[in-house]
Design a protein around this motif. Structure first.
Motif, PDB file in Angstrom:
ATOM      1  N   HIS B  63       0.824  -1.211   0.000  1.00  0.00           N
ATOM      2  CA  HIS B  63       0.000   0.000   0.000  1.00  0.00           C
ATOM      3  C   HIS B  63       0.846   1.244   0.000  1.00  0.00           C
ATOM      4  O   HIS B  63       0.345   2.344   0.139  1.00  0.00           O
ATOM      5  CB  HIS B  63      -0.897   0.006   1.235  1.00  0.00           C
ATOM      6  CG  HIS B  63      -1.903  -1.094   1.190  1.00  0.00           C
ATOM      7  ND1 HIS B  63      -2.912  -1.116   0.271  1.00  0.00           N
ATOM      8  CD2 HIS B  63      -2.026  -2.218   1.917  1.00  0.00           C
ATOM      9  CE1 HIS B  63      -3.640  -2.202   0.454  1.00  0.00           C
ATOM     10  NE2 HIS B  63      -3.118  -2.896   1.447  1.00  0.00           N
ATOM     11  N   GLN B  67       5.978   3.679  -6.018  1.00  0.00           N
ATOM     12  CA  GLN B  67       5.646   2.484  -6.796  1.00  0.00           C
ATOM     13  C   GLN B  67       6.747   1.440  -6.767  1.00  0.00           C
ATOM     14  O   GLN B  67       6.492   0.251  -6.882  1.00  0.00           O
ATOM     15  CB  GLN B  67       5.346   2.866  -8.237  1.00  0.00           C
ATOM     16  CG  GLN B  67       6.531   3.549  -8.899  1.00  0.00           C
ATOM     17  CD  GLN B  67       6.268   3.845 -10.349  1.00  0.00           C
ATOM     18  OE1 GLN B  67       5.195   3.555 -10.863  1.00  0.00           O
ATOM     19  NE2 GLN B  67       7.237   4.430 -11.018  1.00  0.00           N
ATOM     20  N   LYS B  95      -6.202  -6.382  -6.261  1.00  0.00           N
ATOM     21  CA  LYS B  95      -6.509  -4.948  -6.287  1.00  0.00           C
ATOM     22  C   LYS B  95      -5.466  -4.189  -7.087  1.00  0.00           C
ATOM     23  O   LYS B  95      -5.772  -3.291  -7.854  1.00  0.00           O
ATOM     24  CB  LYS B  95      -6.540  -4.417  -4.843  1.00  0.00           C
ATOM     25  CG  LYS B  95      -7.940  -4.277  -4.302  1.00  0.00           C
ATOM     26  CD  LYS B  95      -7.937  -3.593  -2.969  1.00  0.00           C
ATOM     27  CE  LYS B  95      -7.527  -4.594  -1.899  1.00  0.00           C
ATOM     28  NZ  LYS B  95      -7.461  -4.038  -0.556  1.00  0.00           N
ATOM     29  N   LEU B  96      -4.203  -4.590  -6.898  1.00  0.00           N
ATOM     30  CA  LEU B  96      -3.142  -3.886  -7.602  1.00  0.00           C
ATOM     31  C   LEU B  96      -3.210  -4.128  -9.097  1.00  0.00           C
ATOM     32  O   LEU B  96      -2.781  -3.301  -9.893  1.00  0.00           O
ATOM     33  CB  LEU B  96      -1.780  -4.334  -7.061  1.00  0.00           C
ATOM     34  CG  LEU B  96      -1.495  -3.803  -5.674  1.00  0.00           C
ATOM     35  CD1 LEU B  96      -0.270  -4.479  -5.089  1.00  0.00           C
ATOM     36  CD2 LEU B  96      -1.291  -2.300  -5.709  1.00  0.00           C
ATOM     37  N   LYS B  98      -5.707  -3.981 -10.836  1.00  0.00           N
ATOM     38  CA  LYS B  98      -6.632  -3.048 -11.471  1.00  0.00           C
ATOM     39  C   LYS B  98      -6.102  -1.628 -11.423  1.00  0.00           C
ATOM     40  O   LYS B  98      -6.750  -0.709 -11.881  1.00  0.00           O
ATOM     41  CB  LYS B  98      -7.975  -3.102 -10.744  1.00  0.00           C
ATOM     42  CG  LYS B  98      -8.614  -4.453 -10.809  1.00  0.00           C
ATOM     43  CD  LYS B  98     -10.053  -4.395 -10.361  1.00  0.00           C
ATOM     44  CE  LYS B  98     -10.575  -5.800 -10.195  1.00  0.00           C
ATOM     45  NZ  LYS B  98     -11.126  -6.061  -8.874  1.00  0.00           N
ATOM     46  N   SER B  99      -4.921  -1.463 -10.862  1.00  0.00           N
ATOM     47  CA  SER B  99      -4.426  -0.083 -10.708  1.00  0.00           C
ATOM     48  C   SER B  99      -4.115   0.536 -12.056  1.00  0.00           C
ATOM     49  O   SER B  99      -3.990  -0.143 -13.066  1.00  0.00           O
ATOM     50  CB  SER B  99      -3.196  -0.111  -9.813  1.00  0.00           C
ATOM     51  OG  SER B  99      -2.123   0.484 -10.441  1.00  0.00           O
ATOM     52  N   SER B 100      -3.961   1.842 -12.070  1.00  0.00           N
ATOM     53  CA  SER B 100      -3.745   2.519 -13.345  1.00  0.00           C
ATOM     54  C   SER B 100      -2.283   2.620 -13.705  1.00  0.00           C
ATOM     55  O   SER B 100      -1.941   2.948 -14.827  1.00  0.00           O
ATOM     56  CB  SER B 100      -4.351   3.921 -13.287  1.00  0.00           C
ATOM     57  OG  SER B 100      -3.871   4.553 -12.117  1.00  0.00           O
ATOM     58  N   ASN B 101      -1.406   2.337 -12.778  1.00  0.00           N
ATOM     59  CA  ASN B 101       0.013   2.499 -13.040  1.00  0.00           C
ATOM     60  C   ASN B 101       0.559   1.258 -13.741  1.00  0.00           C
ATOM     61  O   ASN B 101       0.560   0.181 -13.156  1.00  0.00           O
ATOM     62  CB  ASN B 101       0.709   2.700 -11.680  1.00  0.00           C
ATOM     63  CG  ASN B 101       2.174   2.990 -11.845  1.00  0.00           C
ATOM     64  OD1 ASN B 101       2.757   2.731 -12.888  1.00  0.00           O
ATOM     65  ND2 ASN B 101       2.749   3.529 -10.778  1.00  0.00           N
ATOM     66  N   VAL B 105       0.992  -2.708 -12.477  1.00  0.00           N
ATOM     67  CA  VAL B 105       0.161  -3.752 -13.070  1.00  0.00           C
ATOM     68  C   VAL B 105       1.026  -4.887 -13.601  1.00  0.00           C
ATOM     69  O   VAL B 105       0.722  -6.067 -13.426  1.00  0.00           O
ATOM     70  CB  VAL B 105      -0.693  -3.168 -14.220  1.00  0.00           C
ATOM     71  CG1 VAL B 105      -1.465  -4.260 -14.911  1.00  0.00           C
ATOM     72  CG2 VAL B 105      -1.628  -2.124 -13.675  1.00  0.00           C
TER      73      VAL B 105
END
Lengths: 119, 546
Positions: B63, B67, B95-96, B98-101, B105
């Motif tokens: 969390h 990054q 969850k990670l 689906k992240s935008s970074n 991903v």
């Protein structure tokens, strides 16, 4: 699937080793010694691939370093050769004309860059 | 710590560093964390209980805002995931995903792939996110996404059905890669992102295996890849190789298969050894599927037998034997026998066994068959297995017309060299059975159409005529030679005995020879000698009948 990556110099000393499966320490040493012996005895004319026990070994020599990659039987050997070349180019870009000594102490960076390639 | 890792890499035990790694991971500084995770990846494994302690640290790190820290944690999880850890942290990983970074991903996808490999049950957690991964633009994310899907398909064949729906996406992806112009960040020697291409091809191979519809959809794109890829460098070769493998494994149409075999044929004449090796290997796998297409490249394969590299020679040899049939057996056997002279010992027994099998199945006539068998015996005699001796003897006894011929040849071979045991055994047996033919010099030729040409080719063989004494001399030499194995001596004694009824003038000598073995140390020889002497003395009157 990659099983391991080894970087060995001409005298047979391991400069870098990364295993992607669990292998006990004693077995690692014996396997490495065996494979390295076979790779070093190949001359310029022979093939870059070998079969060892139940998996394949792909290797290439760059100056004084041997890049050795162990893969399982379903992998495309020619694309592994490309992968090795890619690693070398990455090192070259990062270390600015890399030589063998650069590889030994700084392997943290090496791991990070390898993982970013996507294998 | 770094030094400790180096020591571990060289193979010395370094488990005392494990607590240190934990302390390093918990520290807030990035370089410490990096070293700590690296140490964890190398030194810890499932058997220790310490790894559970890391789980909490990893959860917090995932969390983190930076990054790279998240990336580190994911890497470490991927390398050393055990069952409990995977179950705990798979929710976080998802969850990670689906992240935008894209950086995160990527790492999350690889981590998920590892988890799936380790704990197949957790696969359902990640399946919904794969759809999104496959429609990404970023090549790196695509690559890792495909990795994940491939891993799922390997682990659980039922998921293949689910992923077949994505095939149009994959086809479109591949098309873009080939058609798109030069893009500097993905280019390797003129081909855009070969790693992605290879991965997509491999996934298509898995999806198309055994399924007609999917294979049909792939036909076009495979043909396109095969024809458009520039094969002047190794990169092109690797893509073509993967394409060929895919074509072979799916239910492709015959035109496509011919294209694949042609590509392999081109590989065979390539100057790069690796490419040739790869081609031979693949041809070996396809020869059972598509025999005729491979025949066309037979001459190139036979040339490969003369290569200097051992692995290529071995592959070429196996392939030649697989290709043998009635029409080409003569050419192939000629090359193979020439190769036998220069082959290493471990090849020789392989060649000997296979030549005999091939000769038995496909020989054009009996005389050629016997010729070949005898040549193999003479060249590779000491490397053959014992059972083959019996097979050869059985075969020789069945070809009635050629008894004289092969006895002659075996006798000549025997006089030249008595060290190769299988050869000696067969020769002795033949001499024993048909010794009378040897002495009278009878050589009968097999009658058959087209034989004249063959005889003219091979030239007239010299007809050897020997006296009984000479034959017995040779047998005695074998009996007394220290190189003869006990089995050979037994064969010889038997032969001498048989000759006693075929030879007319040498009876006293034979009797003397046999009785001299009456007190031999070897039980078997002694028993035989004594029994034969008994036959001589008591049943001489039956000689005319026998």
């Amino acid at each position: 699937m990659l099983k391991f990556v080894l970087l060995v110099n001409k005298q047979g000393q391991t400069r870098l080793s990364q295993y992607y499966e669990y292998v006990p320490v004693e077995e690692r040493v014996t396997t490495e010694a065996d494979i390295v012996r076979k790779c070093l005895s190949r001359n310029e004319e022979s093939c870059s691939f070998m079969e060892y026990k139940n998996f394949k070994v792909v290797f290439r020599r760059y100056a004084s370093l041997y890049f050795i990659v162990g893969v399982d039987n379903s992998e495309n050997e020619l694309s592994i050769l490309e992968f090795i070349h890619n690693i070398v180019e990455t090192f070259d870009r990062y270390f600015e004309s890399v030589c063998e000594l650069d590889v030994s102490p700084l392997h943290t960076v090496v791991y990070a860059s390898k993982i970013s390639i996507g294998f | 710590m770094a030094k400790l890792l180096y020591i571990h890499m060289l193979g010395y035990p370094a488990h005392f560093g494990q607590m240190e790694t934990l302390k390093l991971i918990a520290s807030p500084r990035f370089s410490d964390k990096r070293l700590g995770y690296l140490g964890a990846m190398m030194l810890l494994d499932e058997r220790q209980d310490i790894h559970i302690l890391i789980t909490n640290c990893m959860k917090n790190d995932m969390h983190h805002q930076v990054q790279y820290v998240v990336g580190l944690a994911l890497c470490a999880l991927g390398s050393i995931c055990s069952e409990e850890m995977s179950r705990d942290l798979s929710g976080e990983v998802e969850k990670l995903l689906k992240s935008s970074n894209p950086y995160i991903v990527r790492k999350a996808a690889l981590c998920a792939a590892r988890i799936v490999r380790k704990v197949p049950d957790l696969m359902e957690v990640f399946v919904p996110t794969t759809r999104q991964l496959l429609s990404e633009k970023n090549h790196a994310v695509l690559l890792t996404g495909i990795c994940l899907v491939t891993e799922m398909c390997t682990v659980n064949p039922d998921s293949l059905q689910h992923f077949r729906r994505f095939l149009p996406n994959l086809v479109r992806m591949l098309k873009n890669l080939i058609m798109a112009g030069y893009s500097p960040e993905h280019d390797v020697h003129g081909i855009s992102d070969p790693f992605l291409q290879v991965r997509v091809l491999r996934l298509m191979r898995m999806l198309g295996k055994g399924d007609e519809d999917t294979s049909e959809m792939m036909n076009d794109i495979l043909a396109q890849v095969a024809t458009n890829t520039d094969s002047s460098k190794n990169v092109g070769h690797s893509i073509l190789y993967e394409t060929v493998l895919t074509i072979m494994d799916i239910q492709s149409e015959s035109g496509l298969r011919v294209l694949a075999v042609n590509i392999l044929g081109r590989f065979l004449s390539n100057s790069d050894r690796n490419v040739r090796y790869v081609a031979l290997n693949t041809l070996l796998r396809t020869v059972s599927v598509d025999y005729n297409a491979v025949q066309r490249h037979r001459s190139t394969i036979l040339d490969c037998l003369k290569e200097s590299d051992v692995s290529i020679r071995r592959r070429a040899l196996e392939l030649s034997f697989a290709l043998v049939n009635k029409n080409n057996i003569r050419t192939i056997m000629k090359e193979v026998l020439a190769f036998l002279d220069v082959a290493e010992p471990e090849f020789k027994s392989f060649i000997a066994t296979n030549s005999l099998v091939a000769a038995e199945k496909h020989s054009p006539n009996k005389r050629w068959h016997i010729d070949t068998v005898l040549t193999v015996l003479i060249k590779a005699g000491s490397y053959m297995q014992e059972e083959l001796v019996f097979t050869i003897i059985a075969m020789l006894s069945q070809t009635d017309q050629l008894h004289g011929y092969h006895t002659q040849r075996l006798y000549v071979a025997l006089t030249n060299d008595i060290s190769q045991q299988p050869l000696v055994q067969v020769a002795i047996w033949a001499v024993g059975e048909y010794g009378d033919l040897l002495v009278t010099g009878q050589v009968e030729n097999e009658i058959g159409g087209g034989e004249e040409e063959e005889e003219e080719e091979e030239g007239r063989r010299e007809v050897v005529q020997v006296t009984e004494d000479e034959v017995l001399d040779v047998l005695e030499r074998v009996l007394q030679s220290p190189q003869s194995s006990p089995a050979t001596r037994q064969y010889t004694l038997n032969s001498v005995m048989k000759l006693s009824s075929r030879f007319s003038t040498s009876l006293p000598r034979i009797k003397a020879m046999v009785s001299s073995y009456g007190n031999n140390m070897d039980m078997e020889l002694q028993q035989r000698a004594v029994e034969y002497c008994a036959i001589f003395s008591k049943h001489d009157n039956m000689r005319k009948v026998a």
